[in-house]
Design a protein around this motif. Structure first.
Motif, mmCIF file in Angstrom:
data_model
loop_
_atom_site.group_PDB
_atom_site.id
_atom_site.type_symbol
_atom_site.label_atom_id
_atom_site.label_comp_id
_atom_site.label_asym_id
_atom_site.label_seq_id
_atom_site.Cartn_x
_atom_site.Cartn_y
_atom_site.Cartn_z
ATOM 1 N N ARG A 84 -25.686 77.447 71.485
ATOM 2 C CA ARG A 84 -24.269 77.719 71.754
ATOM 3 C C ARG A 84 -23.395 76.554 71.295
ATOM 4 N N GLN A 85 -23.877 75.321 71.487
ATOM 5 C CA GLN A 85 -23.142 74.150 71.016
ATOM 6 C C GLN A 85 -23.025 74.169 69.498
ATOM 7 N N LEU A 86 -24.145 74.519 68.847
ATOM 8 C CA LEU A 86 -24.184 74.559 67.393
ATOM 9 C C LEU A 86 -23.219 75.598 66.834
ATOM 10 N N ILE A 87 -23.319 76.826 67.322
ATOM 11 C CA ILE A 87 -22.512 77.905 66.766
ATOM 12 C C ILE A 87 -21.035 77.691 67.060
ATOM 13 N N LYS B 263 -37.447 77.755 80.966
ATOM 14 C CA LYS B 263 -36.727 76.491 80.860
ATOM 15 C C LYS B 263 -36.471 76.134 79.394
ATOM 16 N N LYS B 264 -37.490 76.344 78.540
ATOM 17 C CA LYS B 264 -37.336 76.054 77.110
ATOM 18 C C LYS B 264 -36.316 76.994 76.465
ATOM 19 N N LEU B 265 -36.346 78.247 76.890
ATOM 20 C CA LEU B 265 -35.382 79.215 76.371
ATOM 21 C C LEU B 265 -33.959 78.803 76.741
ATOM 22 N N ASN B 266 -33.762 78.430 78.003
ATOM 23 C CA ASN B 266 -32.427 78.025 78.461
ATOM 24 C C ASN B 266 -31.914 76.818 77.676
ATOM 25 N N THR B 267 -32.806 75.846 77.449
ATOM 26 C CA THR B 267 -32.428 74.644 76.709
ATOM 27 C C THR B 267 -32.062 74.981 75.266
ATOM 28 N N THR B 268 -32.883 75.822 74.654
ATOM 29 C CA THR B 268 -32.637 76.218 73.261
ATOM 30 C C THR B 268 -31.324 76.983 73.130
ATOM 31 N N SER C 190 -20.105 69.346 62.898
ATOM 32 C CA SER C 190 -20.957 70.528 62.862
ATOM 33 C C SER C 190 -22.287 70.234 62.177
ATOM 34 N N ILE C 191 -22.243 69.442 61.119
ATOM 35 C CA ILE C 191 -23.463 69.041 60.411
ATOM 36 C C ILE C 191 -24.366 68.241 61.341
ATOM 37 N N ASN C 192 -23.769 67.356 62.128
ATOM 38 C CA ASN C 192 -24.549 66.572 63.103
ATOM 39 C C ASN C 192 -25.172 67.473 64.159
ATOM 40 N N GLU C 193 -24.423 68.482 64.603
ATOM 41 C CA GLU C 193 -24.957 69.438 65.577
ATOM 42 C C GLU C 193 -26.139 70.204 64.977
ATOM 43 N N ALA C 194 -26.008 70.560 63.709
ATOM 44 C CA ALA C 194 -27.084 71.288 63.032
ATOM 45 C C ALA C 194 -28.341 70.429 62.948
ATOM 46 N N ASN C 195 -28.176 69.172 62.597
ATOM 47 C CA ASN C 195 -29.327 68.266 62.520
ATOM 48 C C ASN C 195 -30.004 68.091 63.885
ATOM 49 N N ALA C 196 -29.181 67.991 64.924
ATOM 50 C CA ALA C 196 -29.723 67.842 66.280
ATOM 51 C C ALA C 196 -30.472 69.099 66.694
ATOM 52 N N PHE C 197 -29.925 70.261 66.351
ATOM 53 C CA PHE C 197 -30.564 71.532 66.701
ATOM 54 C C PHE C 197 -31.895 71.684 65.975
ATOM 55 N N ILE C 198 -31.897 71.348 64.696
ATOM 56 C CA ILE C 198 -33.126 71.436 63.892
ATOM 57 C C ILE C 198 -34.201 70.520 64.472
ATOM 58 N N SER C 199 -33.790 69.314 64.867
ATOM 59 C CA SER C 199 -34.726 68.371 65.461
ATOM 60 C C SER C 199 -35.321 68.913 66.756
ATOM 61 N N THR C 200 -34.475 69.556 67.563
ATOM 62 C CA THR C 200 -34.928 70.145 68.826
ATOM 63 C C THR C 200 -35.937 71.275 68.582
ATOM 64 N N MET C 201 -35.625 72.110 67.603
ATOM 65 C CA MET C 201 -36.495 73.261 67.304
ATOM 66 C C MET C 201 -37.826 72.832 66.712
ATOM 67 N N GLU C 202 -37.850 71.703 66.033
ATOM 68 C CA GLU C 202 -39.078 71.257 65.372
ATOM 69 C C GLU C 202 -40.018 70.498 66.312
ATOM 70 N N LYS C 203 -39.501 70.095 67.493
ATOM 71 C CA LYS C 203 -40.355 69.367 68.438
ATOM 72 C C LYS C 203 -41.310 70.341 69.123
ATOM 73 N N ILE D 89 -27.232 83.161 60.861
ATOM 74 C CA ILE D 89 -27.785 82.457 62.023
ATOM 75 C C ILE D 89 -27.658 83.321 63.278
ATOM 76 N N GLU D 90 -26.502 83.937 63.448
ATOM 77 C CA GLU D 90 -26.272 84.762 64.637
ATOM 78 C C GLU D 90 -27.239 85.944 64.694
ATOM 79 N N SER D 91 -27.520 86.559 63.545
ATOM 80 C CA SER D 91 -28.393 87.731 63.542
ATOM 81 C C SER D 91 -29.832 87.368 63.924
ATOM 82 N N VAL D 92 -30.335 86.254 63.378
ATOM 83 C CA VAL D 92 -31.713 85.877 63.700
ATOM 84 C C VAL D 92 -31.807 85.317 65.121
ATOM 85 N N SER D 93 -30.765 84.649 65.581
ATOM 86 C CA SER D 93 -30.804 84.087 66.939
ATOM 87 C C SER D 93 -30.847 85.205 67.983
ATOM 88 N N GLU D 94 -30.098 86.257 67.744
ATOM 89 C CA GLU D 94 -30.100 87.393 68.678
ATOM 90 C C GLU D 94 -31.502 88.004 68.764
#
Length: 214
Positions: free
Chosen positions: A141-144, A131-136, A201-214, A102-107
């Motif tokens: 950061r919360q997820l990792i 703004k979208k970049l900052n939010t993402t 952490s699983i909940n954070e992952a689900n929230a992150f995935i939901s954010t990225m898919e919107k 995850i860290e390698s692709v996020s960078e």
């Protein structure tokens, strides 16, 4: 010699980084953007955490059952505990690997995103993208952080598991079972804390995935 060793490590590191970059670029050429790769890797990490949580709960059950030993084949008990320990180690390594992926692709994704923002001629579009970049990045950061906090709780448990399995291996007697009983409350507490942290952490992952898919 020490200098040459460090040089070798650095060479391998940069080679792997280059391979990762080329891999992501190759995926983009066939229509799979870094954003999709990131979502996929977060999904895999989430699933691995779920499996790891269940593995450690299963290992705890094996250790608990061993403390109730009342005659029979202690060698078989050792084998079950050792199998549970080794399966837990394998899952721990998989969790670490998933986080690294995850860290390698996020960078790569965030670097590309920042570069593309500078190419906008429209101030409004530039501001919107920033703004979208900052939010993402905030969500990332919360997820990792959550994933690493959960991962950090694994090693202390594995250390105790390993000590007890080794002690049982070399002391197939009542003394070894007494040692297991003495550590059981600590193991239960640590595994319980790990399960809670993994679920967060699983909940954070689900929230992150939901954010990225919107």
């Amino acid at each position: 010699m020490n200098y040459l060793y460090r040089l070798l490590i650095l060479s391998v590191f940069f080679m792997l980084m280059g391979c990762s970059t080329m891999y992501l670029e190759a995926l983009e050429k066939v229509g799979i953007p870094k954003r999709d790769v990131m979502v996929s890797r977060v999904e895999k990490a989430r699933d691995t955490q779920e499996e790891t949580k269940e593995q450690f709960k299963s290992a705890l059950e094996q250790f608990t059952a061993a403390t109730n030993f009342d005659g029979g084949d202690l060698e078989a008990t050792y084998k079950r505990l050792n199998d549970a320990y080794e399966a837990s180690v394998a899952k721990a390594e998989e969790v670490r690997s998933r986080i690294t992926d995850i860290e390698s692709v996020s960078e790569a994704l965030f670097t590309e995103w920042k570069q593309e923002i500078t190419q906008y001629s429209s101030a409004a579009m530039k501001q919107n993208s920033q703004k979208k970049l900052n939010t993402t990045q905030t969500h990332y950061r919360q997820l990792i952080k959550s994933m690493k906090q959960a991962e950090a709780k694994i090693e202390p448990i594995l250390t105790v598991f390993n000590d007890q399995v080794m002690f049982l291996k070399h002391n197939l007697n009542a003394r070894a079972i007494a040692s297991l009983k003495g550590e059981l409350s600590t193991i239960k507490s640590d595994v319980s804390a790990l399960v809670v942290s993994m679920e967060q952490s699983i909940n954070e992952a689900n929230a992150f995935i939901s954010t990225m898919e919107k």
